[in-house]
Design a protein around this motif. Sequence first.
Motif, PDB file in Angstrom:
ATOM      1  N   LYS A  21      76.238  26.983  24.483  1.00  0.00           N
ATOM      2  CA  LYS A  21      76.027  25.926  25.483  1.00  0.00           C
ATOM      3  C   LYS A  21      75.657  26.534  26.837  1.00  0.00           C
ATOM      4  CE  LYS A  21      78.971  22.393  23.446  1.00  0.00           C
ATOM      5  NZ  LYS A  21      77.915  21.627  22.762  1.00  0.00           N
ATOM      6  N   THR A  22      74.919  25.760  27.620  1.00  0.00           N
ATOM      7  CA  THR A  22      74.485  26.212  28.948  1.00  0.00           C
ATOM      8  C   THR A  22      75.240  25.430  30.018  1.00  0.00           C
ATOM      9  OG1 THR A  22      72.327  26.723  28.047  1.00  0.00           O
ATOM     10  CG2 THR A  22      72.453  26.480  30.440  1.00  0.00           C
ATOM     11  N   LEU A  48      73.850  29.577  33.289  1.00  0.00           N
ATOM     12  CA  LEU A  48      74.327  30.651  32.408  1.00  0.00           C
ATOM     13  C   LEU A  48      74.758  30.057  31.071  1.00  0.00           C
ATOM     14  CD1 LEU A  48      76.423  33.120  34.620  1.00  0.00           C
ATOM     15  CD2 LEU A  48      73.972  33.131  34.097  1.00  0.00           C
ATOM     16  N   LYS A  49      74.609  30.875  30.034  1.00  0.00           N
ATOM     17  CA  LYS A  49      74.900  30.436  28.678  1.00  0.00           C
ATOM     18  C   LYS A  49      76.191  31.100  28.196  1.00  0.00           C
ATOM     19  CE  LYS A  49      72.056  30.024  24.554  1.00  0.00           C
ATOM     20  NZ  LYS A  49      70.751  30.342  24.016  1.00  0.00           N
ATOM     21  N   LEU A  62      85.355  34.415  28.397  1.00  0.00           N
ATOM     22  CA  LEU A  62      84.085  33.768  28.068  1.00  0.00           C
ATOM     23  C   LEU A  62      82.981  34.725  28.511  1.00  0.00           C
ATOM     24  CD1 LEU A  62      84.647  30.065  29.331  1.00  0.00           C
ATOM     25  CD2 LEU A  62      85.320  31.099  27.144  1.00  0.00           C
ATOM     26  N   ASN A  63      82.261  35.282  27.555  1.00  0.00           N
ATOM     27  CA  ASN A  63      81.150  36.182  27.880  1.00  0.00           C
ATOM     28  C   ASN A  63      79.915  35.327  28.118  1.00  0.00           C
ATOM     29  OD1 ASN A  63      82.689  37.898  25.342  1.00  0.00           O
ATOM     30  ND2 ASN A  63      82.544  38.813  27.354  1.00  0.00           N
ATOM     31  N   TRP A  68      77.639  38.206  33.096  1.00  0.00           N
ATOM     32  CA  TRP A  68      78.788  37.604  33.773  1.00  0.00           C
ATOM     33  C   TRP A  68      79.850  37.203  32.742  1.00  0.00           C
ATOM     34  CZ3 TRP A  68      79.785  37.698  38.835  1.00  0.00           C
ATOM     35  CH2 TRP A  68      78.720  37.914  39.711  1.00  0.00           C
ATOM     36  N   ASN A  69      81.080  37.051  33.225  1.00  0.00           N
ATOM     37  CA  ASN A  69      82.198  36.683  32.346  1.00  0.00           C
ATOM     38  C   ASN A  69      83.192  35.830  33.112  1.00  0.00           C
ATOM     39  OD1 ASN A  69      81.754  38.926  30.105  1.00  0.00           O
ATOM     40  ND2 ASN A  69      81.528  39.886  32.108  1.00  0.00           N
ATOM     41  N   LEU A  70      83.874  34.971  32.380  1.00  0.00           N
ATOM     42  CA  LEU A  70      85.028  34.286  32.955  1.00  0.00           C
ATOM     43  C   LEU A  70      86.267  34.797  32.222  1.00  0.00           C
ATOM     44  CD1 LEU A  70      83.752  30.610  33.371  1.00  0.00           C
ATOM     45  CD2 LEU A  70      84.644  32.044  35.222  1.00  0.00           C
ATOM     46  N   LEU A  71      87.177  35.390  32.989  1.00  0.00           N
ATOM     47  CA  LEU A  71      88.436  35.885  32.424  1.00  0.00           C
ATOM     48  C   LEU A  71      89.508  34.852  32.768  1.00  0.00           C
ATOM     49  CD1 LEU A  71      90.042  38.266  31.111  1.00  0.00           C
ATOM     50  CD2 LEU A  71      90.380  39.161  33.419  1.00  0.00           C
TER      51      LEU A  71
END
Length: 287
Positions: A21-22, A48-49, A62-63, A68-71
Amino acid sequence: MPELPEVETIKRGLEKNIVGKTISDFDCNWRKIINKPLAAYKKILKDLKIESVNRRAKMIILNLSKSWNLLIHLKMTGQLVYGSKTKCLVGGHPIVEGYDCLPNKFTHATITFTDKSHLYFNDIRKFGWMHLLTDSELEKEIAEMKLGIEPFDKNLTLDYFKSLFKKRPNLKIKQFLMDQSLIAGLGNIYSDEVDFYAHVRPMRTVKSLSEKEINLIYKGIKKILIASIKAQGTTFSNYRNAEGEAGAYSKQLRVYGKWGEDCLCGGKILRAKIGGRSASYCPKCQK
Ligand SMILES: [Zn+2]
């Protein structure tokens, strides 16, 4: 706090629903959750996807595209809820009754996808967080946490496990199992259950354990975590769609949270305070 099986359950649920998903927008009403200004989150995250979903210890990663990433750490009461027109997938702390319309007053961050579905970050006590990091920042932030080995890492051999015991001989076994710098992912629930499996009382010191007991603890960690992941964790996760029953491991718990109740052997389950945490154990089954 969700432990490894619960976080792994969330990871697998998200994997099925959000990969590919974007992101079209991000919103947040609680500054402390995020590590950059909201405007920066909005600007960076747009378009970002979600490339993959991973777990390290009790955290979700979330890669995203463009490195970029969400930790995400859910801490005590955090919750990730994926919602679309047709489904609602809840992971983490159970949703508070009466607040199942989303977003609700506990929603502190919302990721909106281009297909109009959402990922909500809810937290009653607001200890959880969601950090936006580049690949190298992610590596650095995780390294600074000095986390121990993952229970399913193939390098966690019996010999390596024994070497961890030698590092901290005076710890009580429950504290040893919960120490995230030794083995990452176990908390109050699974440390009690592993001690029960190995027939050892949680207040025994590491150095007092026999070779046979250490072997049982080693085996117990993997066996119990696998069984719990299979049952989709303990109570923390519930799917309100047709994807099946969740959180069913609560039915398989032997001692955790059961002090004052009868053990399967007929004895009474007792409680002890160890390092500020409550441990439940059966004095007949555990030596
Ligand atoms: Zn018993």
